[in-house]
Design an enzyme around this catalytic site. Structure first.
Site, PDB file in Angstrom:
ATOM      1  N   CYS A   6      10.661 -25.691 -27.897  1.00 22.85           N
ATOM      2  CA  CYS A   6      11.393 -26.625 -27.019  1.00 22.85           C
ATOM      3  C   CYS A   6      12.907 -26.562 -27.301  1.00 22.85           C
ATOM      4  O   CYS A   6      13.634 -26.590 -26.284  1.00 22.85           O
ATOM      5  CB  CYS A   6      10.914 -28.030 -27.062  1.00 22.85           C
ATOM      6  SG  CYS A   6       9.432 -28.265 -26.258  1.00 22.85           S
ATOM      7  N   ASP A  29      10.255 -11.490 -29.952  1.00 24.11           N
ATOM      8  CA  ASP A  29       9.751 -12.354 -31.467  1.00 24.11           C
ATOM      9  C   ASP A  29      10.817 -11.970 -32.361  1.00 24.11           C
ATOM     10  O   ASP A  29      11.200 -10.964 -32.412  1.00 24.11           O
ATOM     11  CB  ASP A  29       8.194 -11.767 -31.304  1.00 24.11           C
ATOM     12  CG  ASP A  29       7.765 -12.719 -32.590  1.00 24.11           C
ATOM     13  OD1 ASP A  29       6.826 -13.441 -32.155  1.00 24.11           O
ATOM     14  OD2 ASP A  29       8.150 -12.722 -33.714  1.00 24.11           O
ATOM     15  N   HIS A  45       6.283 -28.719 -22.548  1.00 20.40           N
ATOM     16  CA  HIS A  45       5.518 -28.794 -23.689  1.00 20.40           C
ATOM     17  C   HIS A  45       3.881 -28.749 -23.735  1.00 20.40           C
ATOM     18  O   HIS A  45       3.529 -29.736 -22.954  1.00 20.40           O
ATOM     19  CB  HIS A  45       6.104 -29.820 -24.743  1.00 20.40           C
ATOM     20  CG  HIS A  45       5.357 -29.388 -26.012  1.00 20.40           C
ATOM     21  ND1 HIS A  45       5.714 -28.638 -27.085  1.00 20.40           N
ATOM     22  CD2 HIS A  45       4.181 -29.968 -26.541  1.00 20.40           C
ATOM     23  CE1 HIS A  45       4.734 -28.678 -28.113  1.00 20.40           C
ATOM     24  NE2 HIS A  45       3.828 -29.386 -27.780  1.00 20.40           N
ATOM     25  N   ASN A  86      -2.682 -17.291 -29.692  1.00 17.53           N
ATOM     26  CA  ASN A  86      -3.346 -18.076 -31.053  1.00 17.53           C
ATOM     27  C   ASN A  86      -3.416 -19.501 -30.518  1.00 17.53           C
ATOM     28  O   ASN A  86      -2.548 -20.140 -29.887  1.00 17.53           O
ATOM     29  CB  ASN A  86      -2.630 -17.619 -32.250  1.00 17.53           C
ATOM     30  CG  ASN A  86      -2.536 -16.002 -32.311  1.00 17.53           C
ATOM     31  OD1 ASN A  86      -3.476 -15.305 -32.037  1.00 17.53           O
ATOM     32  ND2 ASN A  86      -1.324 -15.982 -32.805  1.00 17.53           N
ATOM     33  N   GLY A  92      -4.717 -18.898 -36.048  1.00 19.59           N
ATOM     34  CA  GLY A  92      -3.297 -18.411 -36.416  1.00 19.59           C
ATOM     35  C   GLY A  92      -2.220 -18.787 -35.631  1.00 19.59           C
ATOM     36  O   GLY A  92      -1.195 -18.068 -35.659  1.00 19.59           O
ATOM     37  N   THR A  94       1.139 -20.562 -35.312  1.00 17.73           N
ATOM     38  CA  THR A  94       2.107 -21.407 -36.294  1.00 17.73           C
ATOM     39  C   THR A  94       2.906 -21.958 -35.621  1.00 17.73           C
ATOM     40  O   THR A  94       3.460 -22.993 -35.888  1.00 17.73           O
ATOM     41  CB  THR A  94       2.851 -20.194 -37.094  1.00 17.73           C
ATOM     42  OG1 THR A  94       3.459 -19.235 -36.317  1.00 17.73           O
ATOM     43  CG2 THR A  94       1.642 -19.479 -37.809  1.00 17.73           C
ATOM     44  N   HIS A  99       2.372 -20.232 -26.271  1.00 15.66           N
ATOM     45  CA  HIS A  99       3.034 -18.922 -25.910  1.00 15.66           C
ATOM     46  C   HIS A  99       2.089 -17.737 -25.865  1.00 15.66           C
ATOM     47  O   HIS A  99       1.088 -17.713 -26.574  1.00 15.66           O
ATOM     48  CB  HIS A  99       4.016 -18.944 -27.020  1.00 15.66           C
ATOM     49  CG  HIS A  99       3.562 -18.771 -28.440  1.00 15.66           C
ATOM     50  ND1 HIS A  99       3.089 -20.128 -29.276  1.00 15.66           N
ATOM     51  CD2 HIS A  99       3.272 -18.069 -29.485  1.00 15.66           C
ATOM     52  CE1 HIS A  99       2.691 -19.840 -30.303  1.00 15.66           C
ATOM     53  NE2 HIS A  99       2.868 -18.572 -30.418  1.00 15.66           N
TER      54      HIS A  99
HETATM   55  P1  5GP Z   1       2.125 -17.744 -33.477  1.00 15.44           P
HETATM   56  O1  5GP Z   1       1.542 -17.321 -34.878  1.00 15.44           O
HETATM   57  O2  5GP Z   1       2.229 -19.157 -33.327  1.00 15.44           O
HETATM   58  O3  5GP Z   1       1.133 -17.264 -32.326  1.00 15.44           O
HETATM   59  O4  5GP Z   1       3.472 -17.113 -33.107  1.00 15.44           O
HETATM   60  C1  5GP Z   1       4.627 -17.711 -33.557  1.00 15.44           C
HETATM   61  C2  5GP Z   1       5.646 -16.573 -33.144  1.00 15.44           C
HETATM   62  O5  5GP Z   1       6.778 -16.920 -33.124  1.00 15.44           O
HETATM   63  C3  5GP Z   1       5.653 -15.440 -34.532  1.00 15.44           C
HETATM   64  O6  5GP Z   1       5.354 -14.081 -33.921  1.00 15.44           O
HETATM   65  C4  5GP Z   1       6.867 -15.639 -34.906  1.00 15.44           C
HETATM   66  O7  5GP Z   1       7.760 -14.143 -35.290  1.00 15.44           O
HETATM   67  C5  5GP Z   1       7.692 -16.136 -33.747  1.00 15.44           C
HETATM   68  N1  5GP Z   1       8.776 -16.930 -34.065  1.00 15.44           N
HETATM   69  C6  5GP Z   1       8.910 -18.005 -35.023  1.00 15.44           C
HETATM   70  N2  5GP Z   1      10.150 -18.727 -35.235  1.00 15.44           N
HETATM   71  C7  5GP Z   1      11.031 -18.105 -33.965  1.00 15.44           C
HETATM   72  C8  5GP Z   1      12.127 -18.166 -33.690  1.00 15.44           C
HETATM   73  O8  5GP Z   1      13.086 -18.891 -34.160  1.00 15.44           O
HETATM   74  N3  5GP Z   1      12.726 -17.288 -33.053  1.00 15.44           N
HETATM   75  C9  5GP Z   1      11.879 -16.216 -32.203  1.00 15.44           C
HETATM   76  N4  5GP Z   1      12.438 -15.514 -31.378  1.00 15.44           N
HETATM   77  N5  5GP Z   1      10.772 -16.154 -32.592  1.00 15.44           N
HETATM   78  C10 5GP Z   1      10.264 -16.943 -33.665  1.00 15.44           C
HETATM   79 ZN    ZN Z   2       7.595 -27.438 -27.304  1.00 14.67          ZN
END
Ligand code: 5GP
Ligand code: ZN
Length: 113
Positions: A6, A29, A45, A86, A92, A94, A99
């Site tokens: 957000c 990413d 959101h 994910n 997984g 995070t 997304h």
């Molecule tokens: P998840 O593990 O939730 O599926 O993916 C989260 C993704 O967000 C990860 O691949 C991580 O590298 C990416 N990510 C985390 N923080 C940031 C950020 O501040 N900027 C960008 N561009 N990507 C982020």
């Molecule tokens: Zn959000």
């Protein structure tokens, strides 16, 4: 709400933009797992795909899915790529804002789970 994506959508945290319109934002990413790795998020959101229902938010998910081929082509990976979302702790996830990862630019390993 304290949500990283957000904040990126609001421009409070910078990102390398791939595409933006009134409904979605796509950005690279920060820790790419492939030569091309970008994320697509809805501008509202939604915690994850687990929260998609028959209301408005399903439209956002469909809209993102329909946009993916165009965005992949814009990043020169139209020949093949992978889309991942994910869901929750065991999935997984995070960042708890829906997304879709789009990965490509090389022959990806077949590794699921
Ligand atoms: P998840 O593990 O939730 O599926 O993916 C989260 C993704 O967000 C990860 O691949 C991580 O590298 C990416 N990510 C985390 N923080 C940031 C950020 O501040 N900027 C960008 N561009 N990507 C982020
Ligand atoms: Zn959000």
């Amino acid at each position: 709400m304290d949500c990283l994506f957000c904040k990126i959508i609001a421009g409070e945290i910078p990102s390398k933009k791939v595409y933006e319109d009134e409904k979605i934002l796509a950005f690279h990413d920060i820790n790419p797992a492939a030569p091309v790795h970008f994320l697509i998020v809805p501008k509202i959101h939604i915690d994850s795909l687990d929260n998609i229902n028959d209301g408005d938010n399903a439209d956002y998910a469909c809209y993102i899915l329909k946009k993916i081929p165009e965005l992949a082509a814009s990043q020169n990976i139209a020949g093949g790529y992978r889309v991942i979302t994910n869901i929750g702790e065991d999935g997984g996830q995070t960042v708890k804002h829906l997304h879709f990862h789009v990965l490509g630019g090389k022959k990806l390993d077949i590794k699921l789970g």
